[in-house]
Design a protein around this motif. Structure first.
Motif, PDB file in Angstrom:
ATOM      1  N   ALA A 198       7.565  16.397   8.724  1.00  0.00           N
ATOM      2  CA  ALA A 198       8.675  15.765   9.342  1.00  0.00           C
ATOM      3  C   ALA A 198       9.527  14.517   9.061  1.00  0.00           C
ATOM      4  O   ALA A 198       8.364  13.742   9.030  1.00  0.00           O
ATOM      5  CB  ALA A 198       7.035  16.136  10.943  1.00  0.00           C
ATOM      6  N   HIS A 199      10.076  13.841   9.574  1.00  0.00           N
ATOM      7  CA  HIS A 199      10.354  13.388   9.216  1.00  0.00           C
ATOM      8  C   HIS A 199      11.036  12.465   9.966  1.00  0.00           C
ATOM      9  O   HIS A 199      11.944  12.859  10.671  1.00  0.00           O
ATOM     10  CB  HIS A 199      11.962  13.769   8.178  1.00  0.00           C
ATOM     11  N   MET A 200      11.066  10.476  10.271  1.00  0.00           N
ATOM     12  CA  MET A 200      10.731  10.077  11.673  1.00  0.00           C
ATOM     13  C   MET A 200      12.661   9.817  11.226  1.00  0.00           C
ATOM     14  O   MET A 200      12.764   9.381  12.360  1.00  0.00           O
ATOM     15  CB  MET A 200       9.748   9.078  11.621  1.00  0.00           C
ATOM     16  N   CYS A 201      12.882  10.187  10.723  1.00  0.00           N
ATOM     17  CA  CYS A 201      13.945   9.371  10.403  1.00  0.00           C
ATOM     18  C   CYS A 201      15.202  10.501  11.194  1.00  0.00           C
ATOM     19  O   CYS A 201      16.248  10.436  11.446  1.00  0.00           O
ATOM     20  CB  CYS A 201      15.110   9.596   9.156  1.00  0.00           C
ATOM     21  N   MET A 202      14.998  11.890  11.375  1.00  0.00           N
ATOM     22  CA  MET A 202      14.970  12.882  11.918  1.00  0.00           C
ATOM     23  C   MET A 202      15.119  12.845  13.675  1.00  0.00           C
ATOM     24  O   MET A 202      15.598  13.532  14.553  1.00  0.00           O
ATOM     25  CB  MET A 202      15.172  14.202  11.467  1.00  0.00           C
ATOM     26  N   MET A 203      13.313  11.898  13.630  1.00  0.00           N
ATOM     27  CA  MET A 203      12.575  12.281  15.174  1.00  0.00           C
ATOM     28  C   MET A 203      13.384  10.809  16.057  1.00  0.00           C
ATOM     29  O   MET A 203      13.802  11.153  17.234  1.00  0.00           O
ATOM     30  CB  MET A 203      11.110  11.980  15.108  1.00  0.00           C
ATOM     31  N   LEU A 218       7.312   7.455   2.573  1.00  0.00           N
ATOM     32  CA  LEU A 218       8.334   6.652   3.232  1.00  0.00           C
ATOM     33  C   LEU A 218       9.966   7.433   2.417  1.00  0.00           C
ATOM     34  O   LEU A 218      10.188   7.593   1.157  1.00  0.00           O
ATOM     35  CB  LEU A 218       8.415   5.051   2.585  1.00  0.00           C
ATOM     36  N   CYS A 219      10.856   8.296   3.605  1.00  0.00           N
ATOM     37  CA  CYS A 219      12.219   8.444   3.271  1.00  0.00           C
ATOM     38  C   CYS A 219      12.946   7.573   2.237  1.00  0.00           C
ATOM     39  O   CYS A 219      12.771   5.949   2.779  1.00  0.00           O
ATOM     40  CB  CYS A 219      12.803   8.625   4.063  1.00  0.00           C
ATOM     41  N   GLU A 220      13.433   7.232   1.235  1.00  0.00           N
ATOM     42  CA  GLU A 220      13.764   6.471   0.674  1.00  0.00           C
ATOM     43  C   GLU A 220      15.115   5.602   1.252  1.00  0.00           C
ATOM     44  O   GLU A 220      15.992   5.021   0.634  1.00  0.00           O
ATOM     45  CB  GLU A 220      13.974   6.594  -1.116  1.00  0.00           C
ATOM     46  N   HIS A 221      15.766   6.525   2.183  1.00  0.00           N
ATOM     47  CA  HIS A 221      17.097   6.313   2.839  1.00  0.00           C
ATOM     48  C   HIS A 221      16.774   5.456   4.548  1.00  0.00           C
ATOM     49  O   HIS A 221      17.910   4.558   4.098  1.00  0.00           O
ATOM     50  CB  HIS A 221      17.759   7.628   3.641  1.00  0.00           C
ATOM     51  N   ARG A 273       3.404   7.905  -2.146  1.00  0.00           N
ATOM     52  CA  ARG A 273       3.675   6.743  -2.255  1.00  0.00           C
ATOM     53  C   ARG A 273       4.559   5.574  -3.067  1.00  0.00           C
ATOM     54  O   ARG A 273       4.261   4.574  -3.305  1.00  0.00           O
ATOM     55  CB  ARG A 273       2.148   5.939  -1.972  1.00  0.00           C
ATOM     56  N   ARG A 274       5.931   6.206  -2.777  1.00  0.00           N
ATOM     57  CA  ARG A 274       6.753   5.896  -3.238  1.00  0.00           C
ATOM     58  C   ARG A 274       8.261   5.731  -2.436  1.00  0.00           C
ATOM     59  O   ARG A 274       7.751   7.042  -1.679  1.00  0.00           O
ATOM     60  CB  ARG A 274       7.392   6.715  -4.446  1.00  0.00           C
ATOM     61  N   LEU A 275       8.843   5.360  -2.361  1.00  0.00           N
ATOM     62  CA  LEU A 275      10.304   5.498  -1.586  1.00  0.00           C
ATOM     63  C   LEU A 275      10.846   7.046  -2.493  1.00  0.00           C
ATOM     64  O   LEU A 275      10.709   7.160  -3.501  1.00  0.00           O
ATOM     65  CB  LEU A 275      11.416   4.430  -1.412  1.00  0.00           C
ATOM     66  N   GLN A 276      10.576   7.975  -1.478  1.00  0.00           N
ATOM     67  CA  GLN A 276      10.678   9.229  -1.923  1.00  0.00           C
ATOM     68  C   GLN A 276      11.997  10.072  -0.988  1.00  0.00           C
ATOM     69  O   GLN A 276      12.472  10.021  -0.123  1.00  0.00           O
ATOM     70  CB  GLN A 276       9.658  10.541  -1.351  1.00  0.00           C
ATOM     71  N   VAL A 277      12.306  11.081  -1.395  1.00  0.00           N
ATOM     72  CA  VAL A 277      12.649  12.247  -0.577  1.00  0.00           C
ATOM     73  C   VAL A 277      12.118  13.331  -1.024  1.00  0.00           C
ATOM     74  O   VAL A 277      11.216  13.602  -2.041  1.00  0.00           O
ATOM     75  CB  VAL A 277      14.339  12.655  -1.004  1.00  0.00           C
ATOM     76  N   GLN A 278      11.922  14.403   0.046  1.00  0.00           N
ATOM     77  CA  GLN A 278      11.081  15.653   0.216  1.00  0.00           C
ATOM     78  C   GLN A 278      10.951  16.212  -0.922  1.00  0.00           C
ATOM     79  O   GLN A 278       9.979  16.432  -2.201  1.00  0.00           O
ATOM     80  CB  GLN A 278      10.502  16.227   1.654  1.00  0.00           C
ATOM     81  N   GLU A 279      12.476  16.295  -1.480  1.00  0.00           N
ATOM     82  CA  GLU A 279      12.632  17.856  -2.721  1.00  0.00           C
ATOM     83  C   GLU A 279      12.191  16.641  -3.952  1.00  0.00           C
ATOM     84  O   GLU A 279      12.086  17.852  -4.684  1.00  0.00           O
ATOM     85  CB  GLU A 279      13.985  17.732  -2.681  1.00  0.00           C
ATOM     86  N   PHE A 314       0.302  -1.405   0.035  1.00  0.00           N
ATOM     87  CA  PHE A 314      -0.162  -0.205  -0.176  1.00  0.00           C
ATOM     88  C   PHE A 314       1.236   1.232  -0.477  1.00  0.00           C
ATOM     89  O   PHE A 314       0.448   2.374  -0.343  1.00  0.00           O
ATOM     90  CB  PHE A 314      -0.583  -0.169   1.121  1.00  0.00           C
ATOM     91  N   LEU A 315       1.740   1.146   0.675  1.00  0.00           N
ATOM     92  CA  LEU A 315       2.886   2.013   0.894  1.00  0.00           C
ATOM     93  C   LEU A 315       3.467   2.318   0.216  1.00  0.00           C
ATOM     94  O   LEU A 315       4.258   3.836  -0.128  1.00  0.00           O
ATOM     95  CB  LEU A 315       3.674   2.675   1.769  1.00  0.00           C
TER      96      LEU A 315
END
Length: 191
Positions: A148-153, A79-82, A116-122, A43-44
């Motif tokens: 807000a990015h969970m990878c930073m939080m 979802l952050c691709e990193h 709904r793809r692996l992404q970066v915000q830019e 789904f994501l």
């Protein structure tokens, strides 16, 4: 394309991940987790199977309206691709028609296609902007995303209150006056 073979491969992958973090995939609470996680991932990442321009073209209407159209506060989840951790927030979109308008619900749908793809915000900002610009061919398009990015939080720098803002402007929105009007509209509470 999502098939049973694809789903089964994802399930096997999640079983491996669970085992590699030191858990027992046969434990009662985890028995169905690989399947649930695989379906969630399908789904994501369902945006890979969707076509943003086609969504817009299905609801384009000839109309002689030449003023700004703004849809703001569009929720987005990606979802952050990193790190494959979520980032979430709001997208604000504006366009100035040039002979065609689009059904308003299609703009949030385009956000979902690319979110709904692996992404970066830019890239997400750019993908949405270019899809609208190339498909509608308006006088101008503007996209601002706040997330807000969970990878930073949750990990790394662990900054719970940080928000990332990205923006993109084409056509009339490259003019300071038009850009300022848009930015004022998305920051005001008109209701």
């Amino acid at each position: 394309m999502n098939t049973e073979k694809h789903l089964n491969a994802l399930i096997a992958s999640y079983e491996t991940v669970i085992e590699n973090v030191g858990e027992d995939v046969r434990r009662e609470g985890l028995v169905k987790t690989p399947e649930r996680a695989a379906k969630a991932m399908e789904f994501l990442t369902s945006g890979y199977e969707q076509d943003g321009p086609a969504i817009l073209r299905k609801a384009m209407f000839a109309e002689d309206y030449k003023d700004m159209v703004v849809v703001k506060d569009i929720e987005l989840y990606s979802l952050c691709e990193h790190h494959m951790l979520p980032f979430f927030g709001k997208a604000h979109i504006a366009y100035i028609p040039d002979g065609h308008i689009v059904g308003l619900s299609k703009l949030p749908r385009v956000v979902d296609v690319f979110a709904r793809r692996l992404q970066v915000q830019e890239r997400l900002t750019h993908d949405i902007l270019e899809c609208i610009n190339d498909t509608l061919r308006p006088q101008g398009v503007a996209v601002v995303i706040e997330a807000a990015h969970m990878c930073m939080m949750m990990r790394g720098v662990q900054k719970q209150n940080s928000v990332t803002t990205t923006s993109g402007f084409r056509g009339q929105f490259e003019k300071q006056e038009t850009r300022n009007e848009f930015l004022k509209l998305i920051s005001s509470n008109l209701s």
